[in-house]
Design a protein around this motif. Sequence first.
Motif, mmCIF file in Angstrom:
data_model
loop_
_atom_site.group_PDB
_atom_site.id
_atom_site.type_symbol
_atom_site.label_atom_id
_atom_site.label_comp_id
_atom_site.label_asym_id
_atom_site.label_seq_id
_atom_site.Cartn_x
_atom_site.Cartn_y
_atom_site.Cartn_z
ATOM 1 N N LYS A 101 0.434 -1.364 -0.141
ATOM 2 C CA LYS A 101 0.064 0.038 0.177
ATOM 3 C C LYS A 101 0.970 1.229 -0.024
ATOM 4 O O LYS A 101 -0.064 2.516 -0.146
ATOM 5 N N ILE A 102 2.157 1.147 0.341
ATOM 6 C CA ILE A 102 2.868 2.144 -0.132
ATOM 7 C C ILE A 102 4.567 1.865 -0.125
ATOM 8 O O ILE A 102 4.904 0.539 -0.552
ATOM 9 N N ARG A 103 5.173 2.638 -0.631
ATOM 10 C CA ARG A 103 6.030 2.442 -1.009
ATOM 11 C C ARG A 103 6.954 2.537 0.672
ATOM 12 O O ARG A 103 7.085 3.412 1.506
ATOM 13 N N THR A 135 -4.206 18.309 2.830
ATOM 14 C CA THR A 135 -4.393 16.178 2.832
ATOM 15 C C THR A 135 -4.792 16.792 4.143
ATOM 16 O O THR A 135 -4.121 17.484 4.851
ATOM 17 N N THR A 192 -0.949 6.713 3.405
ATOM 18 C CA THR A 192 -1.873 5.536 2.775
ATOM 19 C C THR A 192 -2.020 6.692 1.012
ATOM 20 O O THR A 192 -2.341 6.146 0.208
ATOM 21 N N GLU A 193 -2.560 8.226 1.694
ATOM 22 C CA GLU A 193 -3.121 9.192 0.868
ATOM 23 C C GLU A 193 -2.330 10.003 0.540
ATOM 24 O O GLU A 193 -2.434 10.995 -0.738
ATOM 25 N N THR A 194 -1.020 10.795 0.547
ATOM 26 C CA THR A 194 -0.029 11.639 0.480
ATOM 27 C C THR A 194 1.197 10.878 -0.142
ATOM 28 O O THR A 194 1.563 11.930 -1.202
ATOM 29 N N LYS A 201 3.738 9.094 -3.514
ATOM 30 C CA LYS A 201 2.959 8.580 -4.352
ATOM 31 C C LYS A 201 3.364 8.900 -5.880
ATOM 32 O O LYS A 201 3.462 7.470 -6.498
ATOM 33 N N VAL A 202 4.206 9.883 -6.731
ATOM 34 C CA VAL A 202 4.127 9.934 -7.404
ATOM 35 C C VAL A 202 6.190 9.503 -7.450
ATOM 36 O O VAL A 202 6.309 9.970 -6.166
ATOM 37 N N ASN A 203 6.896 8.311 -8.132
ATOM 38 C CA ASN A 203 8.601 8.279 -8.554
ATOM 39 C C ASN A 203 9.152 9.019 -9.024
ATOM 40 O O ASN A 203 8.970 9.690 -9.167
#
Length: 212
Positions: A57-59, A182, A205-207, A210-212
């Motif tokens: 769910k997360i990196r 957020t 999880t939400e913030t 998110k982008v590599n």
Amino acid sequence: YTQSERPYAVYLPPGYDKNKRAYPSLYLSHGAWGNHIDWSTQGLAGNILDNLIAEHKIRPMVVVMTNFNDVYDDYGPDLINNVIPDVESKFRVNENPEQRAFAGLSMGGALAANLLVNSPEEFGFIGIWSGGGLTIENMEPKIEEIREMRAVDFSVGKRDFVWNFWAVPSMEALDYYNIPYTGIITEGDCHTWYFWRDALYNFLTETLFKVN
């Protein structure tokens, strides 16, 4: 910078020793009267991260839990000039500021707000939980750098004692500059570890990253 030495705790994700990748980094701060192990013990940060990583769910990331006792006023410069370089010399973390985050609770949330207004170029993400300290005036000098950050997270309860004097002015300042944020805004007190664990979970999880 502060002419003193203080410990910090580090969470390394599962598999860290089996690869050579550079990980994103999250710096977490405790609150007043706390210390660098609070997030590991009361905050259950390691458990939360282990589970979310296992569930994809997360990196995976490196998490550094710092200690601001006795250096509160100098914390920001010390973090940037001493702690982060020390971490980056000892652990495989991505040195790109966009891959670096800071979040704190209560007084640690005030430190997060201070970093947001004074050093936004050093972080891609800032999380302010049950804290504050943002104003229209102190955001103005580096507002363009703040706009370039990837995300601001603000979590607080409406019955928290910080709501009127810290939280509301901070959210009004963010709104004034049209800075989206957020986070979790609840009706309760929430100046508790139950809430801060939720704030961390939501941030992860939400913030975050998110982008590599």
